[in-house]
Motif scaffolding. Structure first.
Motif, PDB file in Angstrom:
ATOM      1  N   ASP A 507       0.831  -0.949   0.327  1.00 44.34           N
ATOM      2  CA  ASP A 507      -0.224   0.016   0.305  1.00 44.34           C
ATOM      3  C   ASP A 507       0.828   1.227   0.470  1.00 44.34           C
ATOM      4  N   GLU A 508       1.651   1.607   0.957  1.00 46.17           N
ATOM      5  CA  GLU A 508       2.557   2.382   1.366  1.00 46.17           C
ATOM      6  C   GLU A 508       3.702   2.948  -0.074  1.00 46.17           C
ATOM      7  N   ASP A 509       3.735   1.329  -1.054  1.00 47.85           N
ATOM      8  CA  ASP A 509       4.095   1.819  -2.371  1.00 47.85           C
ATOM      9  C   ASP A 509       3.608   2.309  -3.589  1.00 47.85           C
ATOM     10  N   ALA A 510       1.844   1.407  -3.371  1.00 43.94           N
ATOM     11  CA  ALA A 510       1.547   1.950  -4.603  1.00 43.94           C
ATOM     12  C   ALA A 510       0.842   2.754  -5.481  1.00 43.94           C
ATOM     13  N   TYR A 511       1.070   3.663  -3.825  1.00 45.08           N
ATOM     14  CA  TYR A 511       1.444   5.148  -4.281  1.00 45.08           C
ATOM     15  C   TYR A 511       1.463   5.696  -3.696  1.00 45.08           C
ATOM     16  N   SER A 512       2.197   7.651  -4.747  1.00 46.03           N
ATOM     17  CA  SER A 512       2.997   8.404  -4.171  1.00 46.03           C
ATOM     18  C   SER A 512       2.480   9.758  -4.449  1.00 46.03           C
ATOM     19  N   SER A 513       2.941  10.554  -2.977  1.00 48.30           N
ATOM     20  CA  SER A 513       2.463  12.007  -3.511  1.00 48.30           C
ATOM     21  C   SER A 513       3.041  12.131  -3.812  1.00 48.30           C
ATOM     22  N   TYR A 514       3.106  13.732  -4.402  1.00 49.26           N
ATOM     23  CA  TYR A 514       4.279  14.904  -5.250  1.00 49.26           C
ATOM     24  C   TYR A 514       4.846  15.266  -4.422  1.00 49.26           C
ATOM     25  N   LYS A 515       4.502  15.841  -3.493  1.00 46.58           N
ATOM     26  CA  LYS A 515       5.708  15.590  -1.517  1.00 46.58           C
ATOM     27  C   LYS A 515       7.192  14.226  -1.661  1.00 46.58           C
ATOM     28  N   LYS A 516       6.792  13.353  -1.590  1.00 44.06           N
ATOM     29  CA  LYS A 516       7.245  12.149  -1.148  1.00 44.06           C
ATOM     30  C   LYS A 516       7.641  12.003  -3.044  1.00 44.06           C
ATOM     31  N   GLN A 517       7.263  11.525  -3.967  1.00 45.51           N
ATOM     32  CA  GLN A 517       8.311  11.593  -4.869  1.00 45.51           C
ATOM     33  C   GLN A 517       9.144  12.916  -5.373  1.00 45.51           C
ATOM     34  N   PHE A 518       9.169  13.720  -4.329  1.00 46.83           N
ATOM     35  CA  PHE A 518      10.062  14.960  -4.596  1.00 46.83           C
ATOM     36  C   PHE A 518      11.180  14.186  -3.656  1.00 46.83           C
ATOM     37  N   ARG A 519      10.841  14.452  -2.826  1.00 50.11           N
ATOM     38  CA  ARG A 519      11.724  13.806  -1.636  1.00 50.11           C
ATOM     39  C   ARG A 519      12.728  12.688  -2.261  1.00 50.11           C
ATOM     40  N   LEU A 520      11.838  11.451  -2.421  1.00 48.45           N
ATOM     41  CA  LEU A 520      12.760  10.822  -2.456  1.00 48.45           C
ATOM     42  C   LEU A 520      13.511  10.899  -3.860  1.00 48.45           C
TER      43      LEU A 520
END
Length: 589
Positions: A507-520
């Motif tokens: 579940d935590e990896d199936a969807y990523s918010s824009y903020k999480k994508q940016f930080r990753l």
């Protein structure tokens, strides 16, 4: 008016004695009253494509014209429903005729018995124009259905009927400037091959958040945009479309299964009612319309299913909603065009497809867009069109892929080698593209600063460099590379495995918010920057690649949003400290 059949060739029927009929009229064929549509007229002869199985039909059978084009019924009851290609509700057909579809069965698209609670917005005396909202119906817990003034009606509201009504009940009366009174039911009809009107069209300027990192960061699509998902068998086209249907930040999803295998549609039907909408926790079906015309169903209806879906999407767009239309797949739809064209004995184009293939594809995709809806309240809605393409053998030089590429602005090219390596989404970052980057850049900059797009450009540059370096590695081995090139290979591996690859079962990896994508992405690229600085100071390259923080960066995508936010600064600090220790160790040596 009636005519007589003179020829039957599969789904194509030719009838004479129909001089007063028009092209696109719906007809009833034979004693079972099979549904058909007139494709062309020659004198009093009409060529008709029949949307049902024609076995048993023969010359001499009667053909009746309705005088109306192929239309859909638009009103409450479409959501949380599944239709065939010509908008016949499959659950109600099953209740009426059993598990097998009976030929000639006629079931209204919208339930005529279910009552809906209509809440007026307009009051007697109001002046209204086409598109104005007369009232609302809470169709599902997720969507408020707006009952609008039909196109062609304007004037003064004479009466509005609140309370519970079926879709055929008159809920308002409008008197036009000539004194004529128009009775408006809750339901309206619209011809599927004609685009619904709007006031103004805008350039798409906001991204559609799909939660898939390779899409949102690398190859974004704008709300109101167009995209194609080409790929060979088994590369994950349907999986990508399912992910888009589940996670995209649109209000309504229209999923068209046109010509794909029945078991894929079964998966959708079994899975979607179980899925929870991430925005409100309700079942995803509460904001979804499914249209099923699988490969074993009549081929002519497959051709109509695309238009049925996009018309339903435009109707919800006119309420001010963001709608995504997912067509799986346009190649099967094009094959239906080819079959009908061959039976009509038209001059074939490339690979037997009709010469008008590209224009028909354009007619579908160009109905997408961000529009100012009809009406006086400045509503804005959008339709985003995403079509899967299934080129034979994965060869995108074939006509459907090439015609689609000329029309759409986003191309997510799926790669079977990535799919076989269990890298999902299997979108190839070297052959995909998005032409919305320039129009979306102001949005990304406003939300995250200039770093978002700079990081994207840097990551793409590293992935392209890796592709070039792999040629050298295959020839002389990785040990022949310079430390800087080895660093490029390592960072590219991190981008691929720690950023682009996602696990739909977590579940935590199936969807990523824009903020999480940016930080990753920022974490990976900071690791690259700090390591390069350390290499210049003489640090041991192998030691840099095995620091504990390197593993933590790889696991960060599995953390939920709150935990990741807490860990971000800690991982960055740990990474810098460990790299500094490697540098110090090298200097001591």
């Amino acid at each position: 008016m009636s005519g007589t059949i003179t020829k039957v060739s599969g789904p194509l029927v030719v009838a004479e004695g129909l001089a007063d009929a028009n092209v696109s009229d719906v007809v009833r064929v034979g004693s079972q009253h099979l549904i058909g549509e007139i494709l062309n007229m020659t004198g009093d002869k009409a060529s008709i494509q029949v949307y049902e199985e024609t076995s048993g039909l023969g010359p001499g059978a009667e053909v009746l014209t309705t005088g109306m084009p192929l239309s859909v019924e638009l009103g409450p009851g479409m959501l949380d429903n599944i239709y065939d290609g010509i908008q016949r509700p499959l659950p109600e057909m099953r209740a009426a005729a059993g598990d097998s579809i009976t030929r000639g069965i006629s079931v209204p698209a919208l339930n005529r018995e279910k009552k809906w609670d209509f809440v007026p917005v307009a009051v007697p005396g109001d002046r209204v124009i086409p598109g104005d909202v007369l009232g609302t119906v809470q169709e599902t817990s997720a969507i408020l259905h707006k009952i609008m003034v039909p196109v062609g009606v304007s004037g003064e509201v004479v009466s509005v009927e609140s309370g519970e009504h079926v879709v055929t009940d008159i809920i308002a009366v409008v008197r036009d400037d000539k004194g004529k009174e128009h009775e408006i039911p809750m339901m309206q009809r619209w011809p599927v091959r004609i685009a619904r009107p709007y006031t103004k069209k805008y350039v798409p300027a906001r991204p559609m958040n799909s939660g898939q990192r390779i899409i949102d960061t690398m190859f974004p699509i704008a709300k109101g945009g167009t995209a194609a998902v080409p790929g060979p068998f088994g590369s994950g086209k349907t999986v990508v479309q399912h992910q888009l249907a589940k996670w995209s930040d649109v209000d309504i999803v229209v999923y068209i299964g046109c010509g794909e295998r029945g078991n894929e549609m079964t998966d959708v039907l079994m899975e979607f009612p179980e899925l929870k909408d991430p925005r409100n926790g309700e079942p995803l079906m509460k904001r979804t319309v499914l249209i099923a015309n699988t490969s074993d169903m009549p081929v002519a209806a497959r051709e109509a299913s695309i238009y049925t879906g996009i018309t339903i999407a435009e109707y919800f767009r006119d309420m001010g909603y963001d709608v995504a239309v997912l067509a799986d797949s346009t190649s099967r739809w094009a094959e239906a065009l080819r079959e009908m064209s061959g039976r009509l004995e038209e001059m074939p184009g490339e690979e037997g497809y009709p010469a008008y293939l590209a224009s028909r594809l354009a007619q579908f995709y160009e109905r997408a867009g961000v529009v100012e809806c009809l009406g006086a309240d400045d509503r804005r809605g959008s339709v985003t069109a995403i079509g899967a393409v299934s080129p034979p053998g994965g060869d995108i030089s074939e006509p459907v892929s090439q015609a689609t590429m000329r029309i759409v602005k986003v191309f997510w090219a799926l790669d079977s080698s990535l799919a076989y390596a269990r890298h999902f989404p299997a979108i190839n970052w070297l052959t995909s593209y998005s032409l919305y980057l320039d129009t979306l850049e102001p949005w990304y900059t406003q939300q995250f600063g200039e770093a978002y797009m700079k990081n994207r450009e840097k990551a793409m540059h590293i992935l392209q460099e890796e592709s070039e370096l792999q040629e050298i590695v295959r020839l002389v081995g990785q040990d022949a590379l310079s430390p800087a090139d080895r660093m490029t290979m390592e960072t590219a591996k991190m981008i691929r495995e720690d950023f682009l690859q996602q696990n739909a079962f977590v579940d935590e990896d199936a969807y990523s918010s824009y903020k999480k994508q940016f930080r990753l992405m920022d974490l990976v690229l900071r690791y690259d920057t700090v390591c390069r600085e350390a290499l210049e100071k003489g640090a041991n390259m192998e030691a840099l690649f095995v620091i504990p923080a390197r593993e933590k960066i790889g696991r960060a995508k599995m953390a939920d949003a709150a935990a990741f936010e807490k860990e971000y600064d800690a991982i960055e600090a740990q990474m810098k400290a460990e790299i500094a220790a490697v540098v110090a160790g090298g200097e001591d040596a």
